[in-house]
Every structure is written in C-alpha cells, then in structure tokens.
Write a protein that holds these residues in place. Structure first.
Motif, PDB file in Angstrom:
ATOM      1  N   ILE A 156      -9.572   4.859  -0.350  1.00 23.04           N
ATOM      2  CA  ILE A 156      -8.923   3.731  -1.001  1.00 23.04           C
ATOM      3  C   ILE A 156      -9.057   3.800  -2.515  1.00 23.04           C
ATOM      4  O   ILE A 156     -10.143   4.006  -3.040  1.00 23.04           O
ATOM      5  CB  ILE A 156      -9.509   2.383  -0.505  1.00 23.04           C
ATOM      6  CG1 ILE A 156      -9.425   2.278   1.021  1.00 23.04           C
ATOM      7  CG2 ILE A 156      -8.807   1.210  -1.183  1.00 23.04           C
ATOM      8  CD1 ILE A 156      -8.035   2.231   1.583  1.00 23.04           C
ATOM      9  N   VAL A 185       0.857  -1.195   0.000  1.00 30.26           N
ATOM     10  CA  VAL A 185       0.000   0.000   0.000  1.00 30.26           C
ATOM     11  C   VAL A 185       0.890   1.240   0.000  1.00 30.26           C
ATOM     12  O   VAL A 185       1.947   1.259   0.631  1.00 30.26           O
ATOM     13  CB  VAL A 185      -0.946  -0.002   1.225  1.00 30.26           C
ATOM     14  CG1 VAL A 185      -0.161   0.032   2.534  1.00 30.26           C
ATOM     15  CG2 VAL A 185      -1.936   1.146   1.154  1.00 30.26           C
ATOM     16  N   GLU A 239      -5.052  -3.152   3.167  1.00 34.48           N
ATOM     17  CA  GLU A 239      -6.217  -2.329   2.842  1.00 34.48           C
ATOM     18  C   GLU A 239      -7.144  -2.192   4.047  1.00 34.48           C
ATOM     19  O   GLU A 239      -7.674  -1.116   4.319  1.00 34.48           O
ATOM     20  CB  GLU A 239      -6.988  -2.925   1.665  1.00 34.48           C
ATOM     21  CG  GLU A 239      -8.232  -2.124   1.313  1.00 34.48           C
ATOM     22  CD  GLU A 239      -8.957  -2.646   0.076  1.00 34.48           C
ATOM     23  OE1 GLU A 239     -10.137  -2.271  -0.114  1.00 34.48           O
ATOM     24  OE2 GLU A 239      -8.360  -3.410  -0.691  1.00 34.48           O
ATOM     25  N   THR A 298      -1.963  -7.650   0.218  1.00 28.62           N
ATOM     26  CA  THR A 298      -2.653  -6.360   0.166  1.00 28.62           C
ATOM     27  C   THR A 298      -3.966  -6.347   0.952  1.00 28.62           C
ATOM     28  O   THR A 298      -4.456  -5.272   1.308  1.00 28.62           O
ATOM     29  CB  THR A 298      -2.944  -5.956  -1.294  1.00 28.62           C
ATOM     30  OG1 THR A 298      -3.858  -6.897  -1.876  1.00 28.62           O
ATOM     31  CG2 THR A 298      -1.657  -5.916  -2.113  1.00 28.62           C
ATOM     32  N   ARG A 327      -7.277   1.460  -5.979  1.00 28.69           N
ATOM     33  CA  ARG A 327      -6.547   0.207  -6.235  1.00 28.69           C
ATOM     34  C   ARG A 327      -5.924   0.191  -7.622  1.00 28.69           C
ATOM     35  O   ARG A 327      -6.471   0.762  -8.560  1.00 28.69           O
ATOM     36  CB  ARG A 327      -7.479  -1.001  -6.104  1.00 28.69           C
ATOM     37  CG  ARG A 327      -8.125  -1.183  -4.757  1.00 28.69           C
ATOM     38  CD  ARG A 327      -8.950  -2.472  -4.734  1.00 28.69           C
ATOM     39  NE  ARG A 327      -9.733  -2.577  -3.515  1.00 28.69           N
ATOM     40  CZ  ARG A 327     -10.928  -2.041  -3.356  1.00 28.69           C
ATOM     41  NH1 ARG A 327     -11.473  -1.359  -4.376  1.00 28.69           N
ATOM     42  NH2 ARG A 327     -11.588  -2.165  -2.225  1.00 28.69           N
ATOM     43  N   VAL A 369      -3.882   0.894  -2.921  1.00 28.99           N
ATOM     44  CA  VAL A 369      -3.607  -0.524  -2.695  1.00 28.99           C
ATOM     45  C   VAL A 369      -2.976  -1.077  -3.966  1.00 28.99           C
ATOM     46  O   VAL A 369      -3.547  -0.946  -5.057  1.00 28.99           O
ATOM     47  CB  VAL A 369      -4.890  -1.296  -2.336  1.00 28.99           C
ATOM     48  CG1 VAL A 369      -4.592  -2.772  -2.143  1.00 28.99           C
ATOM     49  CG2 VAL A 369      -5.527  -0.709  -1.084  1.00 28.99           C
ATOM     50  N   THR A 370      -1.821  -1.676  -3.835  1.00 30.03           N
ATOM     51  CA  THR A 370      -1.056  -2.083  -5.005  1.00 30.03           C
ATOM     52  C   THR A 370      -1.528  -3.431  -5.561  1.00 30.03           C
ATOM     53  O   THR A 370      -2.402  -4.090  -4.988  1.00 30.03           O
ATOM     54  CB  THR A 370       0.436  -2.179  -4.671  1.00 30.03           C
ATOM     55  OG1 THR A 370       0.643  -3.286  -3.774  1.00 30.03           O
ATOM     56  CG2 THR A 370       0.940  -0.894  -4.028  1.00 30.03           C
TER      57      THR A 370
END
Length: 403
Positions: free
Chosen positions: A254, A219, A244, A240, A256, A228-229
């Motif tokens: 958030i 993240v 998250e 993740t 993504r 969020v990766t």
C-alpha cells in the motif's frame, strides 16, 4: 505474492552486479590502455581494485533498494559518490590487512588516489551505474511485474449505493436514475468478468456513499502495488477506506496520495511503461507529483495530460491490449500526443476494459466502435451501463483490475 521490497531487492541486486561487472572490466581496460597495453598490469591492478569493487557492489545494492535507480541522473551522481566511498574503504581495508597503522599520513595518501588511479574507478563506476545499472533495474522491475500479471486476474467491484441517484455530476446535465435498472446493469457487468475467467472481489458495500460504485477512483493497482487515492471531491474520500482494506486482504503493498495532493483513478491510464495522468478537476499537480515518485522505482514514467472536456482522462481515452489508444475528436485536443491511436465513431467507444490480450469490454452504447474493434480481430463484449453513464461513468470506472 512477491512484495514491493523484495522486487526492489532483486532488481537492485541485478543492477548492482551489472554495474560492478561492467565497471570493473572498464577500469581494467582503461588501466591496460594507460599502461601501454602491458599484460603484466592485470596482475597488479586486479588486487588493487578488488576490495573497492566488492564494497561498492554492496553500497550500490543497498542504495538501489532505497531508490538509487529511480532516475538516470541520480544513478550517475549516486554511483560516483558510492564509488568514492568504496575506493577509500577498499584501500583502508588493504592497508589494515598489512598491519600498518592508519594515521594521518596514510589517510592523506589514500585520499590522494582520488585524483590519480582511483579517479578512473570513480568515473567508470558512475557511468556504468547510469548506462548499465539503470536500464537493468528498470528491465528487471518490468519483467517481475509481467510475471505477476500472468499469475492472477482479480477484478475489484463495489455494489451500487442506495443513494446512487445523488452521485456527483460535473459535465452532464442531471437526469433521473433508475436504481433498480442500475443494479441489474451492475450484475451484468460483474457477470461479464466472471464469464471471461476473472475472479470478482467485492469491496464492502457503502450504502450512503453515492459514487462508491465507481471503485476505480479509490485505488489504482500496478502489479502488487496498490496506490490508495485522495479524491478531488471531498465527499468521495471516505470511499478509499474499504478499498484499502480489500487491497490489504489481497496481499498488495500500500502507498497513499497524501497531504494536499488529489488523485482519482479515473485519471490514470497505463500504456506500457508510460502512465498518463489527467490533470482534471479531480486530480491536481501535487497528486501527479506524488504518483510520479511512487512509480519511478517500478520503471514507470508518469506523463501529465490536461483534461478539460470530461470528468476524467479515461472518459476521453483508453488503450487496447496492444497499446493503441482510442480517441474521439470531441474529447481530445491533440490525439497525436498519445502516439499510436485509433479514432472511434462514438464518445462512449473511447472506454474499453481489456479482459485478455484479444478480448475487450465496451459499452453497449457504442455499437459502431464495437464493430470497428471486431474488424481488427478483437472479441468484443458489450454491456449496458446506461444508468452509470448518466453519472459520467464508463466501463473502466466500475472495476479495478489486478493482473
């Protein structure tokens, strides 16, 4: 915590107001000049443009929240389109208030103004959106981010997994890991944050996710926005989920990385308004593209950097609190790419974590670099992370700073 949407609303309101005020004054000035500086023209022109100006303000405000000011060209073209709509609606409102029926003939005369008096309105508003509204939006977004940064100092950390020794190794030969020593070193790393006044927040332990201790890759945080990766190594993607969850618990918004995009936090380095992203074996072009789209509304520019000599970008360069980028000649091909930089004597010395404006955290494996930074007025905190360095980790990998 201020939400991303409220930040966009505030910035859009400021940008829309600046656009309209400057645009309106510009229209009046051009009209004044066009009518050979006749003072009486102000009394005639002001009512003519009033409704159009108000309507355009609200249109710019709404579209600003939706991304009008992401790019200057978009602001220019969008500003022109909104000014056309605002001009037409403004005249329709004026005609309607007189009680006159709005038929085809009236509409035709209204549209005809777009190539006469309202052409000036459209051009000036478009230019104002691009050269006044756009920079105002970016300035307000950056200012809000700076205020948020001063309000909190939280570091996300994650306890080493039981199978840490099975972590992925790409650019180094695998060597034995002393798990007990790694646990002790992790405790020392966390203690350094505590001693510096940071609140450490543990992400849920992932006993069988070997690389999960490197929480930075799961993240990335920009103010109150958490990205969020989607790790390039498939075995790391489950990491993740808990990252998250923790970000949500802290009230962060958030976003993504999705689909075919891959991005790991170790490839992301922010220096002022520029976010360097490593095009490494773990981060692909689609991941860079998605991050660029996510960060553009925040006034941040994403610049892709090729990474071929290490696992991640931040294994090759990081930045001091003043923005100076630390480099080692064995790890980068062209240090001038990063602007102001400082060559350090040890490879481990390129990675630092800013604990404050004058304090940095660095690996104990880089004593010469530590001395170099102390000579430049920094307080240097050294931590031993040798077991994590065997897995291509560095001091940045073991935490995510929310500031």
């Amino acid at each position: 915590m201020t939400s991303t949407w409220s930040r966009k609303l505030i910035a859009s309101a400021a940008a829309a107001l600046a656009t309209i005020v400057v645009g309106y004054l510009g229209v009046m000035f051009v009209t004044f000049v066009g009518y050979q500086f006749a003072g009486t023209i102000f009394a005639q022109a002001s009512p003519y443009f009033f409704e159009s100006t108000i309507i355009t303000f609200f249109l710019v405000l709404i579209l600003g929240v939706l991304g009008l000011f992401r790019f200057r060209l978009l602001a220019l073209l969008g500003g022109a389109a909104l000014a056309i709509i605002g001009a037409l609606l403004g005249l329709i409102v004026q005609v309607a208030t007189t009680g006159q029926a709005i038929d085809g003939t009236v509409l035709a005369s209204i549209f005809a103004t777009l190539v006469s008096l309202n052409l000036v309105f459209v051009v000036v508003i478009a230019l104002s959106a691009a050269f006044i509204g756009y920079p105002v939006y970016r300035l307000v977004i950056r200012t809000q981010a700076s205020v948020l940064a001063e309000d909190r100092r939280v570091a996300l950390v994650r306890m080493p997994a039981s199978n840490l020794a099975e972590g992925i190794v790409t650019h180094l030969d695998r060597t034995p890991i002393d798990s007990e020593l790694a646990d002790q070193q992790w405790d020392g790393y966390v203690a350094a944050f505590d001693a510096a006044g940071w609140e450490t927040k543990e992400v849920a332990w992932a006993e069988q996710l070997a690389d999960s201790v490197f929480i930075e890759d799961a993240v990335i945080v920009f103010g109150d926005l958490a990205v969020v990766t989607r790790p390039g190594a498939e075995s790391r993607r489950p990491e993740t989920v808990a990252a998250e969850t923790t970000a949500r618990e802290l009230g962060l918004q958030i976003r993504r990385i999705e689909g075919e995009g891959t991005l790991e936090g170790g490839d992301v380095l922010q220096v002022g308004d520029t976010v360097f992203v490593g095009r490494s074996g773990r981060t692909n072009a689609e991941g860079v593209r998605q991050l660029r789209g996510i960060l553009a509304p925040l006034g941040l520019d994403v610049v892709a950097v090729p990474v071929t000599k290490a696992l991640h970008l931040k294994s090759t360069v990081t930045a001091l609190p003043d923005g100076t980028v630390l480099v080692h000649p064995d790890l980068v091909d062209d240090a001038s790419f990063f602007g102001r930089h400082l060559v350090v004597p040890e490879r481990e010395g390129v990675a630092v974590v800013a604990l404050s404006d004058d304090t940095v955290l660095i690996s104990a494996a880089a004593p010469q670099t530590a001395a170099l930074l102390e000579d430049r007025g920094y307080t240097v905190v050294q931590v031993d992370i040798s077991e994590f360095e065997k897995l291509e980790g560095c001091v940045t990998c073991l935490s995510v700073r929310i500031r």
